[in-house]
Design an enzyme around this catalytic site. Structure first.
Site, PDB file in Angstrom:
ATOM      1  N   ARG A   3      78.760   8.598  95.674  1.00 46.76           N
ATOM      2  CA  ARG A   3      78.140   7.806  94.519  1.00 46.76           C
ATOM      3  C   ARG A   3      78.344   6.389  94.379  1.00 46.76           C
ATOM      4  O   ARG A   3      79.453   6.190  94.535  1.00 46.76           O
ATOM      5  CB  ARG A   3      78.409   8.784  93.179  1.00 46.76           C
ATOM      6  CG  ARG A   3      77.676   8.157  92.101  1.00 46.76           C
ATOM      7  CD  ARG A   3      77.936   9.095  90.789  1.00 46.76           C
ATOM      8  NE  ARG A   3      79.431   8.783  90.030  1.00 46.76           N
ATOM      9  CZ  ARG A   3      79.692   8.924  89.089  1.00 46.76           C
ATOM     10  NH1 ARG A   3      78.745   9.482  87.959  1.00 46.76           N
ATOM     11  NH2 ARG A   3      81.084   8.683  88.730  1.00 46.76           N
ATOM     12  N   ASP A  58      73.477  12.326  75.149  1.00 44.73           N
ATOM     13  CA  ASP A  58      74.716  11.834  75.625  1.00 44.73           C
ATOM     14  C   ASP A  58      74.338  10.371  76.604  1.00 44.73           C
ATOM     15  O   ASP A  58      73.468  10.734  77.465  1.00 44.73           O
ATOM     16  CB  ASP A  58      75.223  12.817  76.605  1.00 44.73           C
ATOM     17  CG  ASP A  58      76.759  12.419  77.182  1.00 44.73           C
ATOM     18  OD1 ASP A  58      77.146  11.117  77.118  1.00 44.73           O
ATOM     19  OD2 ASP A  58      77.342  13.338  77.423  1.00 44.73           O
ATOM     20  N   TYR A  87      84.386   3.484  78.306  1.00 46.23           N
ATOM     21  CA  TYR A  87      85.024   3.078  79.387  1.00 46.23           C
ATOM     22  C   TYR A  87      84.369   2.736  80.693  1.00 46.23           C
ATOM     23  O   TYR A  87      84.805   2.117  81.664  1.00 46.23           O
ATOM     24  CB  TYR A  87      86.288   3.991  79.795  1.00 46.23           C
ATOM     25  CG  TYR A  87      85.995   5.563  80.008  1.00 46.23           C
ATOM     26  CD1 TYR A  87      85.376   6.098  80.813  1.00 46.23           C
ATOM     27  CD2 TYR A  87      86.226   6.225  78.804  1.00 46.23           C
ATOM     28  CE1 TYR A  87      85.090   7.391  81.046  1.00 46.23           C
ATOM     29  CE2 TYR A  87      85.820   7.716  78.854  1.00 46.23           C
ATOM     30  CZ  TYR A  87      85.341   8.006  80.053  1.00 46.23           C
ATOM     31  OH  TYR A  87      84.905   9.287  80.002  1.00 46.23           O
ATOM     32  N   LYS A  88      82.976   3.031  80.622  1.00 45.41           N
ATOM     33  CA  LYS A  88      82.152   2.792  81.654  1.00 45.41           C
ATOM     34  C   LYS A  88      81.436   1.461  81.628  1.00 45.41           C
ATOM     35  O   LYS A  88      82.246   0.495  81.934  1.00 45.41           O
ATOM     36  CB  LYS A  88      81.001   4.068  81.915  1.00 45.41           C
ATOM     37  CG  LYS A  88      81.614   5.312  82.194  1.00 45.41           C
ATOM     38  CD  LYS A  88      80.631   6.422  82.171  1.00 45.41           C
ATOM     39  CE  LYS A  88      81.066   7.842  82.032  1.00 45.41           C
ATOM     40  NZ  LYS A  88      82.072   8.200  82.907  1.00 45.41           N
ATOM     41  N   PHE A  90      76.469  17.140  82.423  1.00 47.97           N
ATOM     42  CA  PHE A  90      77.799  16.917  82.750  1.00 47.97           C
ATOM     43  C   PHE A  90      78.619  18.213  82.063  1.00 47.97           C
ATOM     44  O   PHE A  90      78.512  18.445  80.927  1.00 47.97           O
ATOM     45  CB  PHE A  90      78.130  15.626  81.919  1.00 47.97           C
ATOM     46  CG  PHE A  90      79.453  15.188  82.129  1.00 47.97           C
ATOM     47  CD1 PHE A  90      80.006  14.481  83.358  1.00 47.97           C
ATOM     48  CD2 PHE A  90      80.619  15.292  81.201  1.00 47.97           C
ATOM     49  CE1 PHE A  90      81.257  14.074  83.767  1.00 47.97           C
ATOM     50  CE2 PHE A  90      81.845  14.822  81.566  1.00 47.97           C
ATOM     51  CZ  PHE A  90      82.141  14.216  82.916  1.00 47.97           C
TER      52      PHE A  90
END
Length: 410
Positions: A369, A197, A222-223, A128
């Site tokens: 995705r 991560d 927030y996911k 990422f």
């Protein structure tokens, strides 16, 4: 497939939790791996904080509503979701900021062990971006050296110069999982520390930081934790590193006695020293609701349903004759809670689906995705999503010009 989906939903022990989230009518939401749905309890919790604790309590609420310990309290609730002890996790700042703190802490720890020449931070190309950018920023300051190695070559790249191995547990594009235990063990055998991560892992499937003897970890709220856009992140530091932990952002909330207002910095205990500025109370309050809900449902149960949903999606696509290049691992045990497909017009396809109410997302340059957040997704959702994807591909409606115009956020 829709009839079979209804039978599966009728037997689903988690089906009742869908009603605990705001899921807009007519929307099939397959982007919970970017932003989770709003828990229905969150607006009332925020209203209480805003009108009661802030509006009436004012500054007294730092004590009377115990605002001051929210980073520790929320962190302790996240801890069992990632296989950590309560005092090893703190909720604070963003994932990017916490990465900067913990990369720096790892380099300082190597120096304290008499290994000042170890400055290499090893990661993989395609990690990422923020993970790589944070290494790059430290490299520009002369504090770190970035090294990238393909997944198959990571073990060979773990030599005597590597101070830290930094990897994302579930890859953001493909969902491919690393073997956390094996790579952590290999890094330790080479004298390196490890920072994981967990942004696409926490709340989606079980994580065992202490069992794997991980040193550090970060993740966002927030996911799959459903803490809201820009929710506070969290940081984990294994207990064995607490006494020697140093981080460069020595803000007043990380002080051992912040309200003594000393001119000289003295770090707080354990992970308290990872705090920097004033905690974002509204964000932490919203995150706490999401964390409590995910903990109540149970990560093991969520993971079981996640695998079932993603496999059902693949079966539905096959039933519709959809032939699209799967880039996620075919084994559900080897991937996170998502499926990713490669298509040269992935962006236009994603926009055409969104226009139909099927919200997935696109990752540059060619990845379509779909995230599976089992707390609020049904098997009927999955059957309908597959039908819509088949129809979009068959009709060619994604060729419409409006679907090719890229917005600022993709």
């Amino acid at each position: 497939m829709l009839e079979r989906a209804r039978h599966l939903d009728a037997a689903d022990p988690l089906a009742g939790y869908r009603g605990r989230f705001e899921v807009p009518e007519g929307v099939i939401y397959l982007d919970g791996n970017s932003l989770g749905c709003l828990p229905k309890a969150t607006p009332d919790r925020l209203a209480k904080v805003v009108r009661g604790e802030w509006g009436e309590g004012l500054i007294r609420s730092w004590n009377s509503a115990d605002w001051i310990t929210m980073p520790q309290r929320v962190g302790a609730k996240i801890a069992p979701l990632i296989g950590a002890q309560p005092h090893e996790v703190i909720a604070a700042d963003s994932t990017s900021v916490n990465l900067f703190k913990l990369i720096s802490a790892a380099l300082a720890l190597q120096e304290s062990k008499g290994r000042p020449s170890r400055k290499t931070v090893l990661s993989e190309p395609g990690n990422f971006p923020t993970d790589l950018y944070m290494i790059d920023g430290l490299e520009k300051q002369g504090l770190a050296e970035r090294r990238l190695a393909e997944r198959a070559s990571l073990l060979d790249a773990l030599d005597g110069e590597v101070a830290l191995l930094l990897l994302t547990h579930a890859h953001y594009k493909t969902g491919a999982l690393f073997d956390m235990a094996a790579l952590t063990r290999a890094a330790h055998d080479a004298g390196a520390l490890v920072l994981w991560d967990l942004s696409h892992s926490v709340g989606a499937f079980p994580v065992h930081l202490n069992r794997c003897e991980a040193d550090f970890a970060v993740g966002c709220g927030y996911k799959y934790l459903n803490g809201g856009p820009g929710a506070p992140a969290f940081a984990f530091v294994a207990e064995c590193h607490h006494e020697t932990l140093q981080q460069p952002l020595s803000g007043w909330m990380g002080h051992a006695a912040p309200f003594a207002f000393s001119d000289d910095y003295e770090p707080g205990a354990a992970t308290d020293r990872l705090l920097c500025g004033t905690p974002p109370i509204l964000g932490l309050a919203a995150l706490e609701v999401g964390v409590d809900l995910i903990a109540q449902i149970g990560v093991d149960r969520l993971y079981g349903k996640s695998k079932a949903l993603s496999e059902f999606f693949r079966q539905c696509l096959a039933e519709h004759g959809v032939d699209i290049d799967l880039v996620s691992p075919s084994d559900p045990a080897a991937r996170g809670s998502q499926l990713s497909f490669r298509h040269e017009n992935a962006y236009a396809l994603s926009q055409a689906l969104i226009a139909r109410g099927v919200i997935g997302d696109f990752r540059d340059p060619d990845i379509l995705r779909f995230g599976f957040a089992p707390a609020y997704l049904s098997f009927a959702d999955i059957a309908e999503a597959a039908r819509n994807l088949a129809e979009v591909l068959d009709s060619g409606e994604w060729h419409e010009e409006e679907f090719s115009r890229k917005a600022a956020v993709t």
